[in-house]
Design an enzyme around this catalytic site. Structure first.
Site, PDB file in Angstrom:
ATOM      1  N   LEU A  45       0.818  -1.212   0.000  1.00 62.41           N
ATOM      2  CA  LEU A  45       0.000   0.000   0.000  1.00 62.41           C
ATOM      3  C   LEU A  45       0.850   1.260   0.000  1.00 62.41           C
ATOM      4  O   LEU A  45       0.409   2.310  -0.454  1.00 62.41           O
ATOM      5  CB  LEU A  45      -0.930   0.008   1.221  1.00 62.41           C
ATOM      6  CG  LEU A  45      -1.978  -1.108   1.279  1.00 62.41           C
ATOM      7  CD1 LEU A  45      -2.757  -1.030   2.591  1.00 62.41           C
ATOM      8  CD2 LEU A  45      -2.923  -1.016   0.081  1.00 62.41           C
ATOM      9  N   GLY A  46       2.064   1.165   0.545  1.00 55.93           N
ATOM     10  CA  GLY A  46       2.915   2.345   0.568  1.00 55.93           C
ATOM     11  C   GLY A  46       4.218   2.083   1.296  1.00 55.93           C
ATOM     12  O   GLY A  46       4.377   1.080   2.001  1.00 55.93           O
ATOM     13  N   GLY A  48       7.641   4.190   3.436  1.00 54.33           N
ATOM     14  CA  GLY A  48       8.023   5.410   4.118  1.00 54.33           C
ATOM     15  C   GLY A  48       8.180   5.218   5.596  1.00 54.33           C
ATOM     16  O   GLY A  48       7.717   4.225   6.187  1.00 54.33           O
ATOM     17  N   ASN A  49       8.873   6.205   6.233  1.00 48.53           N
ATOM     18  CA  ASN A  49       9.070   6.220   7.681  1.00 48.53           C
ATOM     19  C   ASN A  49       9.671   4.910   8.185  1.00 48.53           C
ATOM     20  O   ASN A  49       9.285   4.393   9.228  1.00 48.53           O
ATOM     21  CB  ASN A  49       7.749   6.510   8.398  1.00 48.53           C
ATOM     22  CG  ASN A  49       7.970   7.201   9.735  1.00 48.53           C
ATOM     23  OD1 ASN A  49       9.000   7.845   9.928  1.00 48.53           O
ATOM     24  ND2 ASN A  49       7.025   7.087  10.637  1.00 48.53           N
ATOM     25  N   GLY A  50      10.632   4.379   7.395  1.00 49.88           N
ATOM     26  CA  GLY A  50      11.394   3.221   7.857  1.00 49.88           C
ATOM     27  C   GLY A  50      10.737   1.883   7.647  1.00 49.88           C
ATOM     28  O   GLY A  50      11.196   0.880   8.207  1.00 49.88           O
ATOM     29  N   GLY A  51       9.685   1.822   6.852  1.00 45.76           N
ATOM     30  CA  GLY A  51       9.040   0.537   6.664  1.00 45.76           C
ATOM     31  C   GLY A  51       8.085   0.526   5.496  1.00 45.76           C
ATOM     32  O   GLY A  51       8.109   1.388   4.625  1.00 45.76           O
ATOM     33  N   LYS A  68       1.491  -2.493   8.993  1.00 43.71           N
ATOM     34  CA  LYS A  68       2.665  -1.618   8.914  1.00 43.71           C
ATOM     35  C   LYS A  68       3.858  -2.378   9.473  1.00 43.71           C
ATOM     36  O   LYS A  68       3.860  -2.775  10.637  1.00 43.71           O
ATOM     37  CB  LYS A  68       2.436  -0.332   9.699  1.00 43.71           C
ATOM     38  CG  LYS A  68       3.618   0.637   9.642  1.00 43.71           C
ATOM     39  CD  LYS A  68       3.381   1.877  10.496  1.00 43.71           C
ATOM     40  CE  LYS A  68       2.364   2.789   9.881  1.00 43.71           C
ATOM     41  NZ  LYS A  68       2.283   4.101  10.605  1.00 43.71           N
ATOM     42  N   ASP A 161      -0.246  16.692  12.897  1.00 42.01           N
ATOM     43  CA  ASP A 161      -0.031  16.499  11.464  1.00 42.01           C
ATOM     44  C   ASP A 161      -1.357  16.240  10.756  1.00 42.01           C
ATOM     45  O   ASP A 161      -1.456  15.348   9.906  1.00 42.01           O
ATOM     46  CB  ASP A 161       0.942  15.342  11.221  1.00 42.01           C
ATOM     47  CG  ASP A 161       1.610  15.423   9.842  1.00 42.01           C
ATOM     48  OD1 ASP A 161       1.504  16.494   9.193  1.00 42.01           O
ATOM     49  OD2 ASP A 161       2.223  14.434   9.412  1.00 42.01           O
TER      50      ASP A 161
END
Length: 307
Positions: A45-46, A48-51, A68, A161
Site C-alpha cells: 500500500l505504501g 516510508g518512515n522506515g518501513g 505496517k 499532522d
C-alpha cells in the site's frame, strides 16, 4: 529629514532537528500482542518512515487488514517515532480514529502494527480522483474529523499532522484519523507543544512564531488550524494559502501563514461555512474554537443531526 521606522523584532524560530523524542531506552511502549503468522500479504500500500505498509488477509476468516512493518535497521529517530505511535495506538479506541488490532516487536527487532484497512485511501486520494468537495460533503468530513479530534484531545493527545493525506476513508465514507508518528502525549494540561513537527504547510502561526501568536496557547489549537486548512483545500482543490501549483519553501509558507491575509472564499459560499473556517483560522490561537465547540457549529450540526 527622512523618518526611519523601527521594525518589530521577529522571534521566528527555525525548524529544529532532531525532533523531541522519548528516551532511546524506552521499553514500555512495546506491546505484548503477537500478530499471527496466518496473514497473507496481498499488495504493497505504501512505503516510508522506515518501513512498508501492506494489504493483508487473514487466511482463516478472510478478513482484510493493513499491516505496517517497520524494519529493525531503521534509524533511531524514526524508530522512536514509531514507538510513540505504538504507545498512542494502544491507549485510544474511537470509531473516528484508525483502529489497531495488534502490535508486536519481533525477535529480529522488526515492529509490526496490524490496523483496520480503509479501502478508498485518503482524503487526498479522493480529492485527486473525484475533484473538489461540496459543502455538504465537507460538513460530513468536519463532523467526523472533529469527533476524532475531540476524542484524542480529551485524552491529552495532540496529533500535530492533520492534513488530507492523514485522513483515511473507506467505501462507506467513514473517515478516520491516522498516522500518529509525530503526535504528542500531554502529561500535563499546559505542557508546551510548539515544536516543529508535522507538515509545515499545515502548521499554525504560533508554531512558527509562538511569542507573537501563542500567548495563551494550550497545544490543541494547532490541530484546529490544520483542520481549517484541510477543509479549504478539499473545497478549493489546492492548498489555500498559495496560488494553485506553487511549490512552497519554508520561508514562503512562514510568510503566508504568519503575515498573509486569510484565504478568500468565493462569494457563493454559505455563511455557515465561511463562519466555520473563520473559527478555525484565527491567527491568535486563544480565539480559535475547540473541537468540542466546533461540533456545535451550525455548519457541522447540519450533518450531525442526520447521523
Amino acid at each position: 529629514m527622512a523618518l526611519v521606522q523601527k521594525r518589530r523584532q521577529l522571534s521566528l524560530h527555525l525548524p529544529r532537528c532532531p525532533l523531541p523524542l522519548p528516551p532511546a531506552t524506552t521499553t514500555t511502549t512495546t506491546a505484548t500482542t503477537t500478530i499471527s503468522n496466518e496473514l497473507e500479504k496481498l499488495q504493497v500500500l505504501g512505503h516510508g518512515n522506515g518501513g512498508t505498509v501492506y494489504k493483508v488477509q487473514n487466511k482463516k476468516n478472510l478478513k482484510i487488514y493493513a499491516l505496517k512493518h517497520i524494519h529493525a535497521n531503521t534509524d533511531s529517530t524514526t524508530r522512536r517515532q514509531i514507538l510513540r505511535e505504538v504507545e498512542i495506538l494502544r491507549r485510544i479506541d474511537s470509531p473516528y480514529v484508525i483502529n489497531c488490532h495488534g502490535i508486536t516487536e519481533r525477535q529480529d527487532g522488526d515492529i509490526q502494527i496490524l490496523m483496520e484497512y480503509m479501502d478508498v485511501g485518503t482524503l487526498e486520494t479522493v480529492l485527486k480522483t473525484t475533484g473538489n468537495f461540496s459543502e455538504k460533503v465537507l460538513s460530513n468530513v468536519a463532523f467526523q474529523v472533529l469527533n476524532g479530534l475531540s476524542y484524542i484531545h480529551s485524552n491529552k493527545i495532540i496529533h500535530r499532522d492533520i492534513k488530507p493525506a492523514n485522513m483515511l476513508v473507506n467505501s462507506s465514507f467513514e473517515i478516520k484519523i491516522s498516522d500518529f508518528g509525530v503526535s504528542k502525549l500531554m502529561c500535563r494540561t499546559l505542557d508546551p507543544c510548539n515544536s516543529y513537527v508535522g507538515t509545515c504547510a499545515y502548521m499554525s502561526p504560533e508554531r512558527f512564531d509562538p511569542d507573537t501568536y501563542g500567548r495563551d496557547y494550550n497545544g490543541y489549537a494547532a490541530d484546529i488550524w490544520s483542520l481549517g486548512l484541510t477543509l479549504l483545500e478539499l473545497y478549493m482543490g489546492h492548498f489555500p494559502l498559495l496560488p494553485p501549483g506553487q511549490r512552497p519553501d519554508w520561508a514562503t509558507l512562514m510568510c503566508a501563514i504568519c503575515f498573509g491575509d486569510s484565504p478568500s472564499l468565493p462569494e457563493n459560499v454559505s455563511e455557515d461555512f465561511r463562519s466555520f473556517i473563520q473559527c478555525c483560522l484565527q491567527k491568535d490561537s486563544s480565539k480559535r474554537w475547540t473541537a468540542s465547540e466546533l461540533l456545535s457549529h451550525p455548519f457541522v450540526m447540519q450533518t450531525g443531526n442526520k447521523l
